[in-house]
Write an enzyme that holds these catalytic residues in place. Sequence first.
Site, PDB file in Angstrom:
ATOM      1  N   SER A 243      50.155  27.422  31.012  1.00  0.00           N
ATOM      2  CA  SER A 243      49.197  26.838  30.082  1.00  0.00           C
ATOM      3  C   SER A 243      49.076  27.704  28.817  1.00  0.00           C
ATOM      4  O   SER A 243      50.065  27.901  28.124  1.00  0.00           O
ATOM      5  CB  SER A 243      47.844  26.649  30.778  1.00  0.00           C
ATOM      6  OG  SER A 243      46.997  25.817  30.032  1.00  0.00           O
ATOM      7  N   ASP A 340      51.574  15.637  31.065  1.00  0.00           N
ATOM      8  CA  ASP A 340      50.764  16.815  31.372  1.00  0.00           C
ATOM      9  C   ASP A 340      49.292  16.420  31.539  1.00  0.00           C
ATOM     10  O   ASP A 340      48.659  15.900  30.613  1.00  0.00           O
ATOM     11  CB  ASP A 340      50.917  17.830  30.241  1.00  0.00           C
ATOM     12  CG  ASP A 340      50.243  19.148  30.543  1.00  0.00           C
ATOM     13  OD1 ASP A 340      49.018  19.153  30.731  1.00  0.00           O
ATOM     14  OD2 ASP A 340      50.945  20.180  30.583  1.00  0.00           O
ATOM     15  N   HIS A 407      49.858  19.896  35.771  1.00  0.00           N
ATOM     16  CA  HIS A 407      49.706  20.944  34.763  1.00  0.00           C
ATOM     17  C   HIS A 407      49.886  22.277  35.472  1.00  0.00           C
ATOM     18  O   HIS A 407      49.141  22.609  36.380  1.00  0.00           O
ATOM     19  CB  HIS A 407      48.325  20.868  34.115  1.00  0.00           C
ATOM     20  CG  HIS A 407      48.116  21.864  33.016  1.00  0.00           C
ATOM     21  ND1 HIS A 407      48.786  21.784  31.807  1.00  0.00           N
ATOM     22  CD2 HIS A 407      47.317  22.949  32.929  1.00  0.00           C
ATOM     23  CE1 HIS A 407      48.384  22.782  31.024  1.00  0.00           C
ATOM     24  NE2 HIS A 407      47.503  23.506  31.684  1.00  0.00           N
TER      25      HIS A 407
END
Length: 467
Positions: A243, A340, A407
């Site tokens: 991330s 995502d 994610h």
Amino acid sequence: MATGEAVAKKRELARARPRRVIRAAAAWAAALSVAATLALLLVAGLGPLPSACCGTSRSRHRPRSSPPDPVELTLLAAARDKGAVCLDGSPPGYHLQTGSGAGSRRWLIHLEGGGWCDTVRSCSSRRMTNLGSFKFMQRHINFRGILSKDPALNPDFYSWNRVFVRYCDGASFAGDSQHVDQDGNATLFFRGRRIWEAVLDELMQKGLAHSEQASPTPTSVAALVFVLDELNSTEQALLTGCSAGGLATLLHCNDFRARFPPEVPVKCLPDAGFFLNVEDISGQRSMRSVYSGVVHLQNVTEVLPKGCLLAKKDPTECFFPGEVIKSIRTPTFILNSAYDSWQVQNVVAPDRSSPDEPWRRCRADIRSCNSSQIQVLNGFRKAMVDGLKAVGNNKNCSWFIDSCFSHCQSWFDNSPWNTPVAPRLGNKTLVEAAGDWYFGRSQRQVVREIGCEYPCNPACNSHQLPA
């Protein structure tokens, strides 16, 4: 009579002492001989235990999984002298699990993610959390996914030195500034770039640095320890992150490469870090607004690609991965979902776009999206694919873009990293594709796999990861 016997016993003890000393000396010499042999084998690069190798080839029979060991948090107390501190001024930290066998000379550095803070208000709140202060960080964590020590789950990197770097600056380890907090009573320290440098400097002292010095012949225990320490010099390195840590991986990839000699294989694997500068459902560019705040509040200019800045582009645009990858000079494996889940919730349909109830259901679970919403998400996917293909001439860029609603696929407990529900592209799972790419086991040095539009990949229908 008694006196005579006592004298005889004393003489016998006196004769026995040299024999005991000789036996002890022989045992010590044998021990040193074994240690010296072990050290010479290590110098020759053979390693003490073949079973502890880095796992560059797969076993036909997957070993049984073993439970993870909690890994302790290490405090960088000395970092304060360099101004490398978290938002609240506390020192940063990391978790290190040392490698074994040949893996002791290989390093995997993982940068933690956790979004950004783009205003004084949001950064003031963040400083009172684990993403802004050492005080609130969990002292022990379990290493999962690509950090796991379990060869069944992590066949290629399980024996490496694995590091989880804590994220506490709010700008992807990129800022270098400070500001008074919202109450005017304290200072907000935006020192992500200094934290990055301080952590790397300390890890270099712990063995990450590469050394070409000749090792002496071990003639003593001290010399043996010196040899073993010298052999810790790095042979291979991989920088990863999830991330916001994935974006940090891209931003620092070239700098990471520059810290090693050319002969050391160094690569980067950003996971879920390819954030897009696209319009949300209200027609606004919400993500650009967030990045603009981060770039200007935290002063991240120093880590932005120089080519982008020289082209007179807005620094905010240069913070997006689509621009960063144009300057990548290090082999990089971009791992991302074209759908995502974090970006669907925060880029496509963020709260500031005032999503209605159908969109709230859709962004929470792609299986709840109607046909028109899927078309919007397919447009997001196309923007991601187009952004990657725009750097098609850069042979340092590889990618694995699946169609799962997920994610961060290499780190979390419920990630599909080497599990029965792992998505497959090009007839390979994520673990196989990433390992083959790093170790050059496939015929193609550049891996570019892109999944089809949702929901065509059956491997994605059996699991869904929370944002």
